[in-house]
Design an enzyme around this catalytic site. Structure first.
Site, mmCIF file in Angstrom:
data_model
loop_
_atom_site.group_PDB
_atom_site.id
_atom_site.type_symbol
_atom_site.label_atom_id
_atom_site.label_comp_id
_atom_site.label_asym_id
_atom_site.label_seq_id
_atom_site.Cartn_x
_atom_site.Cartn_y
_atom_site.Cartn_z
ATOM 1 N N ASP A 158 0.883 -1.154 0.000
ATOM 2 C CA ASP A 158 0.000 0.000 0.000
ATOM 3 C C ASP A 158 0.926 1.211 0.000
ATOM 4 O OD1 ASP A 158 -2.261 1.688 0.385
ATOM 5 O OD2 ASP A 158 -1.879 1.694 2.533
ATOM 6 N N MET A 159 0.432 2.392 -0.284
ATOM 7 C CA MET A 159 1.319 3.558 -0.296
ATOM 8 C C MET A 159 1.073 4.507 0.865
ATOM 9 S SD MET A 159 1.978 6.484 -3.206
ATOM 10 C CE MET A 159 0.530 7.450 -2.719
ATOM 11 N N ASP A 160 -0.146 5.064 0.944
ATOM 12 C CA ASP A 160 -0.433 6.060 1.985
ATOM 13 C C ASP A 160 -0.426 5.398 3.360
ATOM 14 O OD1 ASP A 160 -1.128 8.572 0.423
ATOM 15 O OD2 ASP A 160 -2.415 7.098 -0.543
ATOM 16 N N SER A 191 -2.522 1.037 -4.494
ATOM 17 C CA SER A 191 -2.932 2.161 -3.652
ATOM 18 C C SER A 191 -4.313 2.668 -4.062
ATOM 19 C CB SER A 191 -1.918 3.302 -3.784
ATOM 20 O OG SER A 191 -2.386 4.493 -3.186
ATOM 21 N N ASP A 213 -1.844 -0.495 6.264
ATOM 22 C CA ASP A 213 -2.000 0.217 7.538
ATOM 23 C C ASP A 213 -3.464 0.487 7.868
ATOM 24 O OD1 ASP A 213 -2.211 2.147 5.389
ATOM 25 O OD2 ASP A 213 -2.146 3.693 6.935
ATOM 26 N N LYS A 257 -10.693 -0.683 -2.561
ATOM 27 C CA LYS A 257 -10.651 -1.355 -1.272
ATOM 28 C C LYS A 257 -11.885 -0.950 -0.449
ATOM 29 C CE LYS A 257 -5.605 -0.811 -1.303
ATOM 30 N NZ LYS A 257 -4.436 -0.203 -0.644
#
Length: 215
Positions: free
Chosen positions: A7-9, A108, A166, A141
Site C-alpha cells: 500500500d502507499m499512503d 494504492s 496500515d 478497497k
C-alpha cells in the site's frame, strides 16, 4: 512468498495527516464540517467512493468530480511543498526485497497522479514493477480488485503475494484477494482495526524477510 505488494499512503509515505488536513479543508470549502475521527473510516478507500458517500450523507451539492478536482489539486500542491522522507525502514526493506530478485508492486487507493508524485518525490519509482490505483479497477478497497490486478501484472499467483497495509479497508482487500497481509500500526492513520492481518508490526524495521520467505 514470490512477490511483495505495498500500500502507499501510511506505509511508504506518512501522508494520512496531509489527507485528513486537505479533506477537512475541502469540506469547509463545500460548506460543511467534518472531523479527523469521522474521516478515519474512509482510510484506504478511493476518492470517488469516499466522496460519493460523503456527498450523500452531508447533502453536498457539488458533483463528485468537482469535489475531487478541488481536493486533488490542493493535495498535490501540499505534497510538493512538504519536506518529508519515506517512512522509516521503507527504503531498506525495498532494497532487501530487490536484492532477492523478488517483484514489487504498489496497490494504492490514491489517484495515479498522486501515486506518481510520491514515488518521484522519493526517487523510488524505478524499484516498482507495477503500480495500480484503486481508481483503475472496478471496485476499490475493501474489494480485492486492486490487489488482484497487481498480482496479475506481476505474474504471480495471489496466494504467493504478501501485502503491507496500515488500514482496515486495505487489510480486508488483501485478505479477500487471498494474500498474506502484514498490518503496520501507523498512529497517524487513525484508529484502524488491523486484527484481520496475518502479522502486525509496530515498525517497518520489524519486518523480517527471511521469515516471510517461509510463509
Amino acid at each position: 512468498m514470490k512477490a511483495f505488494i505495498f500500500d502507499m499512503d501510511g506505509v511508504i509515505i506518512d501522508s494520512e495527516p496531509l489527507h485528513f488536513e486537505v479533506d477537512i479543508q475541502t469540506m469547509s470549502y463545500l460548506g460543511a464540517q467534518i472531523t479527523k475521527e469521522q474521516l478515519e473510516r474512509f482510510v484506504g478507500m478511493t476518492n470517488p467512493e469516499m466522496w460519493a458517500l460523503i456527498k450523500e450523507e452531508y447533502g453536498v451539492t457539488q458533483t463528485v468530480s468537482e469535489i475531487i478536482e478541488y481536493q486533488l489539486s490542493a493535495k498535490i500542491r501540499s505534497l510538493r511543498e512538504l519536506v518529508i522522507e519515506p517512512i522509516e525502514g521503507i527504503k531498506e526493506l525495498i532494497h532487501e526485497i530487490k536484492n532477492r530478485n523478488l517483484p514489487i508492486g504498489i496497490a494504492s487507493s490514491s489517484p495515479r497522479v498522486f501515486i506518481e508524485e510520491v514515488l518521484e518525490k522519493f526517487h523510488i519509482r524505478h524499484y516498482f514493477d507495477c503500480v495500480v490505483s484503486g481508481e483503475e479497477v472496478n471496485q476499490g478497497k475493501p474489494a480485492p480488485d486492486v490487489y488482484l490486478e497487481a498480482a496479475k501484472l506481476l505474474g504471480v499467483n495471489p496466494l504467493h503475494c504478501i501485502v503491507i497495509e496500515d488500514s482496515r479497508n486495505g487489510i480486508k482487500a488483501a485478505k479477500a484477494a487471498g494474500m498474506k497481509c502484514i498490518g503496520y500500526v501507523n498512529e497517524n492513520s487513525g484508529n484502524q482495526d488491523l486484527s484481520e492481518a496475518d502479522h502486525i508490526v509496530q515498525s517497518i524495521n520489524d519486518i523480517n524477510i527471511n521469515g516471510l520467505l517461509n510463509y
